[in-house]
Design a protein around this motif. Structure first.
Motif, mmCIF file in Angstrom:
data_model
loop_
_atom_site.group_PDB
_atom_site.id
_atom_site.type_symbol
_atom_site.label_atom_id
_atom_site.label_comp_id
_atom_site.label_asym_id
_atom_site.label_seq_id
_atom_site.Cartn_x
_atom_site.Cartn_y
_atom_site.Cartn_z
ATOM 1 N N ALA A 108 -18.760 5.165 -11.624
ATOM 2 C CA ALA A 108 -17.959 6.209 -10.995
ATOM 3 C C ALA A 108 -17.354 5.664 -9.704
ATOM 4 N N CYS A 109 -16.298 6.315 -9.227
ATOM 5 C CA CYS A 109 -15.839 6.005 -7.877
ATOM 6 C C CYS A 109 -16.910 6.478 -6.888
ATOM 7 N N THR A 110 -16.811 6.005 -5.676
ATOM 8 C CA THR A 110 -17.828 6.357 -4.696
ATOM 9 C C THR A 110 -17.495 7.689 -4.026
ATOM 10 N N SER A 111 -18.437 8.140 -3.231
ATOM 11 C CA SER A 111 -18.226 9.377 -2.476
ATOM 12 C C SER A 111 -17.562 9.097 -1.132
ATOM 13 N N LEU A 112 -17.179 7.852 -0.898
ATOM 14 C CA LEU A 112 -16.576 7.495 0.387
ATOM 15 C C LEU A 112 -15.148 8.046 0.478
ATOM 16 N N PRO A 113 -14.682 8.345 1.680
ATOM 17 C CA PRO A 113 -13.305 8.831 1.834
ATOM 18 C C PRO A 113 -12.277 7.865 1.251
ATOM 19 N N TYR A 114 -12.644 6.603 1.254
ATOM 20 C CA TYR A 114 -11.788 5.553 0.712
ATOM 21 C C TYR A 114 -11.203 5.898 -0.660
ATOM 22 N N ASP A 115 -12.047 6.452 -1.527
ATOM 23 C CA ASP A 115 -11.651 6.720 -2.907
ATOM 24 C C ASP A 115 -11.073 8.124 -3.098
ATOM 25 N N ASP A 116 -11.006 8.885 -2.053
ATOM 26 C CA ASP A 116 -10.593 10.291 -2.132
ATOM 27 C C ASP A 116 -9.067 10.385 -2.097
ATOM 28 N N VAL A 117 -8.474 10.820 -3.198
ATOM 29 C CA VAL A 117 -7.014 10.903 -3.264
ATOM 30 C C VAL A 117 -6.502 12.170 -2.585
ATOM 31 N N GLU A 118 -7.345 13.172 -2.462
ATOM 32 C CA GLU A 118 -6.913 14.417 -1.842
ATOM 33 C C GLU A 118 -6.955 14.326 -0.316
ATOM 34 N N LEU A 119 -7.578 13.295 0.190
ATOM 35 C CA LEU A 119 -7.589 13.079 1.637
ATOM 36 C C LEU A 119 -6.166 12.794 2.133
ATOM 37 N N SER A 120 -5.825 13.318 3.285
ATOM 38 C CA SER A 120 -4.545 12.991 3.916
ATOM 39 C C SER A 120 -4.824 12.501 5.330
ATOM 40 N N LEU A 121 -4.214 11.374 5.683
ATOM 41 C CA LEU A 121 -4.520 10.768 6.980
ATOM 42 C C LEU A 121 -3.695 11.351 8.118
ATOM 43 N N GLY A 122 -2.751 12.223 7.802
ATOM 44 C CA GLY A 122 -1.992 12.887 8.852
ATOM 45 C C GLY A 122 -0.749 12.135 9.266
ATOM 46 N N THR A 123 -0.267 12.455 10.452
ATOM 47 C CA THR A 123 1.037 11.944 10.881
ATOM 48 C C THR A 123 0.941 10.782 11.865
ATOM 49 N N GLY A 124 -0.248 10.467 12.328
ATOM 50 C CA GLY A 124 -0.356 9.461 13.380
ATOM 51 C C GLY A 124 -0.802 8.105 12.897
ATOM 52 N N CYS A 125 -0.305 7.653 11.761
ATOM 53 C CA CYS A 125 -0.793 6.403 11.173
ATOM 54 C C CYS A 125 -0.127 5.189 11.819
ATOM 55 N N ALA A 126 -0.908 4.124 11.942
ATOM 56 C CA ALA A 126 -0.363 2.852 12.407
ATOM 57 C C ALA A 126 0.552 2.263 11.333
ATOM 58 N N ASN A 127 1.394 1.348 11.730
ATOM 59 C CA ASN A 127 2.375 0.809 10.793
ATOM 60 C C ASN A 127 1.716 0.132 9.589
ATOM 61 N N ASN A 128 0.649 -0.601 9.834
ATOM 62 C CA ASN A 128 -0.045 -1.237 8.710
ATOM 63 C C ASN A 128 -0.571 -0.192 7.736
ATOM 64 N N THR A 129 -1.147 0.853 8.277
ATOM 65 C CA THR A 129 -1.705 1.906 7.425
ATOM 66 C C THR A 129 -0.604 2.559 6.591
ATOM 67 N N LYS A 130 0.557 2.791 7.189
ATOM 68 C CA LYS A 130 1.669 3.425 6.481
ATOM 69 C C LYS A 130 2.082 2.612 5.247
ATOM 70 N N HIS A 131 1.868 1.315 5.309
ATOM 71 C CA HIS A 131 2.304 0.449 4.214
ATOM 72 C C HIS A 131 1.277 0.326 3.084
ATOM 73 N N ARG A 132 0.151 1.006 3.209
ATOM 74 C CA ARG A 132 -0.867 0.894 2.162
ATOM 75 C C ARG A 132 -0.548 1.845 1.008
ATOM 76 N N PRO A 133 -0.591 1.338 -0.214
ATOM 77 C CA PRO A 133 -0.178 2.162 -1.366
ATOM 78 C C PRO A 133 -0.986 3.442 -1.541
#
Lengths: 431, 213
Positions: free
Chosen positions: A312-337
């Protein structure tokens, strides 16, 4: 009188040319031993609301659904003669009519599956002779036929193999996801899933790749047990291509130049990691992941996950597709698929986010059809074009940030329709 | 470093759990399982790297840990009965990762001769480094077709993943020899179904038709 004699002559010809045959039926039920990952398991604390792949379907003997079944007569008159063809249903059950020329009931018939979808949406193939792809076959049973009667074969189960696992993953991707798009019903067919792929250019061991133009998915090494991040993801690439054909940029490994076809390219991409990928690659990988994810979690899902896992996928936020990181993302983060995946999930799902009001709910069909909004005519390399990353000759990449999630936002209904979903997931694109 | 496991330790599914237990995140406890004794010999650690390739229209995302199973051909071995092979685990990320792996040996019919078990327990691989372990398939296997499956679970305390890789081999007249996967598929019984006394119950999805995604 002349007319009558001619009519009699025709009737005689019909009688004498009538073929003689012996026929009957064989019924059975085909299973395979599944060892799939990416299932949902409530005992691990997962929220399996709208899960389409509970753990009960991941292991053990599972039905081989909608697969071709053939009945063959061995050593007559050639080494193998197919005397009946049919398909399994959603429970793996089948009933196939067979017919053998002549008047003698044959001695022994065999029944086997060919790993081809009943509508030839896809098939699992191996590298045959002469650079052709042959469909895998698995023997189910042999039976002594009876004329004009149904003989029961099986039930039987094929031992674990990557090939049956790949078929099952592809079947799930089609049944639970792609078939709900009329665009895919009209375009997604004859896709080959090749395992193992030993041709030049094959993906590295444990990986997979998709070639939209060739409608070919290539597997190498053991990667058939993580269906979400491999089989379904690669089928997502094929779907993306078939929705509106384009030339993929392959611009991975931002900020390095890594354009996929370069032999000097030593990088690979990550859904979550590092500096991310250039937007043209980030969007395509996020899109393919999203399309594949739909087969695992439908729009009502509370906590859909995505990963490459044989469990199974893990319970970590990493694998959570419904998570949203919001509007203040760093440029590197914005480029992550992963942010593209999450943006598309928010445009698709009917579950409100914990951190903002997510009140749009586009169907999978609408999202795939929206890809046709990218311009394809003359000048399609310009902003909003399907080949925006490329120059006018499609030979050089001059805009690695082109054909991004920002461009997609414009073609999905209207620019404002999913602006919030886009911004709440790091604004993972560029004009 | 040398070690021999005298008995199985954990079930297959517990491999994944073990990593999460190390992080204090596992939701279910690991369980013990009976089975035949395994004799995995644990060897040295060294660096090894493989440059990945990219091709086609979109590749799958790469694993953080690249797992490889290698084996010596019969001609290069001193004894023909045992099949020594090497597990290589390369951490391709910029962070150290806790790793556990298991090995299992199956017949081509799918029956497990040696059930999966974690070996050699939880350990760490530094960023961009590799670990290498040497193993031996138990001797005196009857003639037939087999595969050994390496399953790897790893975590950097933020991201966890599980992957697997497989080594195919045959035993003919007592001699074990690695086979190309395509050749193994053709020669083995992997695509011959076994009869089931009773079909398993097929549970339909709540909405096999009707509802749409």
């Amino acid at each position: 009188m002349k007319f009558i004699s001619s009519a009699i002559g025709v009737a005689s010809l019909l009688v004498t040319s009538q073929a003689l045959a012996v026929s009957g039926w064989v019924s059975g039920q085909a299973f395979f031993e599944s060892r799939q990952g990416n299932y949902c398991d409530t005992t691990l604390g997962m929220d399996c609301t709208a899960s389409r792949f509970p753990v009960s379907k991941a292991t053990g003997d599972q039905p081989l659904r909608d697969v071709e079944v053939v009945v063959t007569l061995i050593d007559f008159p050639s080494p193998e003669l197919v005397v009946g063809v049919g398909f399994t249903d959603r429970t793996g059950a089948f009933t196939v009519r067979w017919e053998v020329p002549g008047t003698t009931v044959p001695g022994l018939l065999t029944v086997k599956t060919r790993l081809r979808h009943k509508e030839n949406r896809f098939r699992v193939v191996y590298t045959g002779t002469g650079f052709s792809d042959a469909v895998y076959e698995a023997a189910l049973d042999a039976f002594v036929p009876v004329a004009d009667a149904t003989v029961a074969a099986g039930p039987s189960s094929i031992p674990f193999s990557e090939m049956t696992n790949i078929y099952d993953g592809a079947e799930r991707t089609w049944w639970e996801g792609l078939r709900h798009s009329s665009l895919m019903v009209n375009t997604f067919s004859d896709v080959r899933l090749r395992y193992p792929d030993t041709f030049p250019g094959a993906p590295p061991a444990g990986n997979a790749s998709a070639d939209g133009a060739a409608k070919l998915i290539r597997f190498n090494g053991d990667n058939a047990r993580a269906p979400q991040g491999r089989i379904s993801h690669e089928m997502g690439h094929i779907a993306s291509y078939l929705a509106n054909p384009f030339k993929f940029c392959g611009a991975y490994n931002r900020p390095d130049e890594c354009l996929g076809d370069s032999t000097a390219c030593t990088g690979d991409w990550s859904l979550h990691g590092g500096n991310g990928e250039w937007y043209c690659a980030s969007f395509e990988e996020g899109l393919a992941t999203f399309i594949g994810d739909v087969s695992y979690y439908w729009h009502q899902a509370v906590r859909p996950t995505t990963c490459v896992s044989i469990f199974a996928c893990t319970s970590l936020p990493y694998d959570d597709v419904e998570l949203s990181l919001g509007t203040g993302c760093a440029n590197n983060t914005k480029h992550r698929p992963i942010n593209v995946d999450r943006y598309l999930r928010d445009t698709y799902d009917s579950h409100n986010d914990a951190t903002y009001v997510d009140d749009v709910n586009f169907g999978l069909g609408a999202i795939l059809t929206a890809l046709q909004g990218f311009g394809t005519g003359a000048g399609n390399w310009h902003n909003g074009g399907i080949n925006e990353p490329w120059d006018a000759f499609l030979s050089q990449i001059d805009d690695k940030e082109g054909r991004s999630a920002r461009d997609f936002r414009k073609v999905l209904s209207s620019d404002s329709a999913t602006a919030t979903q886009y911004e709440q997931n790091c604004s993972p694109g560029h004009d | 470093m040398k070690a021999v496991f005298e008995k199985p330790l954990l079930t297959y599914s517990s491999v994944a759990t073990l990593v999460l237990v190390g992080l204090g995140l596992a939701a279910n406890p690991s369980e013990r399982t009976p089975g035949a004794p395994a004799q995995w010999k644990i060897g040295r650690i060294s660096s090894h790297g493989v440059a990945p390739d990219l091709s086609g229209n979109g590749c799958g995302a790469a694993h953080a840990i690249e797992a490889t199973l290698l084996a010596l051909p019969a001609a290069d071995r001193t004894g023909s009965e045992e099949l020594p092979f090497t597990v290589e685990l390369k951490n391709r990320t910029e962070r150290a990762r806790s790793v556990v792996y298991s090995l299992a040996v199956y017949e081509d019919t799918g029956d497990a001769l040696i059930p999966p078990e974690p070996a050699p327990g939880l350990f760490e691989i530094a960023s961009n480094r590799a670990a290498r372990f040497e193993h031996g398939v138990p001797s005196r296997l009857p003639d037939g077709y087999y595969y050994s499956e390496l399953s790897v679970a790893s975590s950097d305390k933020e991201r966890s993943e599980m992957s697997s890789t497989t080594l195919y081999f045959s035993v003919k007249e007592g001699t074990a020899e690695v086979m190309d996967v395509a050749e193994w598929i053709t020669e083995s019984n992997v695509l011959v179904a076994r009869p089931l006394a009773k079909p398993p119950r097929v549970v339909p999805q709540p909405s096999e038709s009707g509802d749409v995604p």
